[in-house]
Design a protein around this motif. Structure first.
Motif, short mmCIF file in Angstrom:
data_model
loop_
_atom_site.label_atom_id
_atom_site.label_comp_id
_atom_site.label_asym_id
_atom_site.label_seq_id
_atom_site.Cartn_x
_atom_site.Cartn_y
_atom_site.Cartn_z
N VAL A 9 0.86 -1.18 0.00
CA VAL A 9 0.00 0.00 0.00
C VAL A 9 0.90 1.23 0.00
N ALA A 10 0.66 2.16 -0.93
CA ALA A 10 1.52 3.34 -1.01
C ALA A 10 0.77 4.52 -1.62
N PRO A 11 1.00 5.69 -1.05
CA PRO A 11 0.43 6.89 -1.68
C PRO A 11 1.27 7.28 -2.89
N ALA A 12 0.65 7.94 -3.83
CA ALA A 12 1.39 8.46 -4.98
C ALA A 12 2.06 9.76 -4.54
N THR A 13 3.38 9.72 -4.36
CA THR A 13 4.12 10.89 -3.91
C THR A 13 5.58 10.78 -4.30
N SER A 19 6.05 7.20 6.61
CA SER A 19 5.03 7.44 7.64
C SER A 19 3.68 6.87 7.22
N GLU A 20 3.35 6.96 5.94
CA GLU A 20 2.07 6.42 5.48
C GLU A 20 2.10 4.90 5.43
N VAL A 25 0.74 -0.46 8.07
CA VAL A 25 1.19 -1.60 8.87
C VAL A 25 0.53 -1.59 10.25
N ALA A 26 0.45 -0.42 10.86
CA ALA A 26 -0.18 -0.30 12.19
C ALA A 26 -1.65 -0.74 12.14
N ALA A 27 -2.32 -0.49 11.04
CA ALA A 27 -3.73 -0.87 10.92
C ALA A 27 -3.93 -2.38 11.00
N LEU A 28 -2.91 -3.15 10.64
CA LEU A 28 -3.01 -4.61 10.68
C LEU A 28 -3.13 -5.15 12.10
N GLU A 29 -2.71 -4.37 13.08
CA GLU A 29 -2.73 -4.82 14.48
C GLU A 29 -4.15 -5.09 14.98
N VAL A 63 -3.88 4.88 4.81
CA VAL A 63 -2.91 5.71 4.08
C VAL A 63 -3.60 6.97 3.58
N ASP A 64 -3.03 8.11 3.93
CA ASP A 64 -3.57 9.39 3.52
C ASP A 64 -2.93 9.83 2.20
N GLY A 65 -3.72 10.35 1.33
CA GLY A 65 -3.19 10.86 0.07
C GLY A 65 -4.30 11.06 -0.94
N ASP A 66 -4.02 11.86 -1.94
CA ASP A 66 -4.99 12.08 -3.00
C ASP A 66 -5.16 10.83 -3.86
N ARG A 67 -4.10 10.02 -3.89
CA ARG A 67 -4.13 8.79 -4.68
C ARG A 67 -3.33 7.73 -3.93
#
Length: 103
Positions: A9-13, A19-20, A25-29, A63-67
């Motif tokens: 999972v990755a933001p387009a940046t 950090s994203e 990964v933290a969400a998997l907990e 993950v925060d991001g426009d994409r």
């Protein structure tokens, strides 16, 4: 049954994604999964494919991001119970060595 999956999972940046990716990964907990994060993605194991989908969705949404791009590859071998470590061990047995090389 053990379901093994690879999640990326990755933001387009153009900036660091660390950090994203950490948020994903933290969400998997919150789920009944085991996981190991590598430089290219995270290997996830669970006994329930529904739990896998829920965990992957949570990681994507964290993950925060426009994409945001998410890749999920699933190995759902239903006739045997083989975990990720056993799959690596089988390859290493064929190689006659560890399946890694240090630089």
């Amino acid at each position: 049954m053990t379901v093994v999956a690879f999640l990326s999972v990755a933001p387009a940046t153009d900036e660091s994604m660390a950090s994203e990716v950490a948020n994903a990964v933290a969400a998997l907990e919150e789920f009944d999964v085991t996981y190991e994060t590598t430089p290219m993605g995270t290997t996830i194991e669970t006994d329930d494919i529904g739990e896998l989908f829920d965990a992957a969705q949570a990681a994507h949404e964290a993950v925060d991001g426009d994409r945001v791009g998410t890749f999920l590859k699933i190995d759902d071998k239903r006739t045997t119970d083989t975990d990720a470590a056993a799959k690596v061990e089988a390859v290493e047995a064929e190689l006659g060595r560890e399946a890694r090389r240090e630089r």
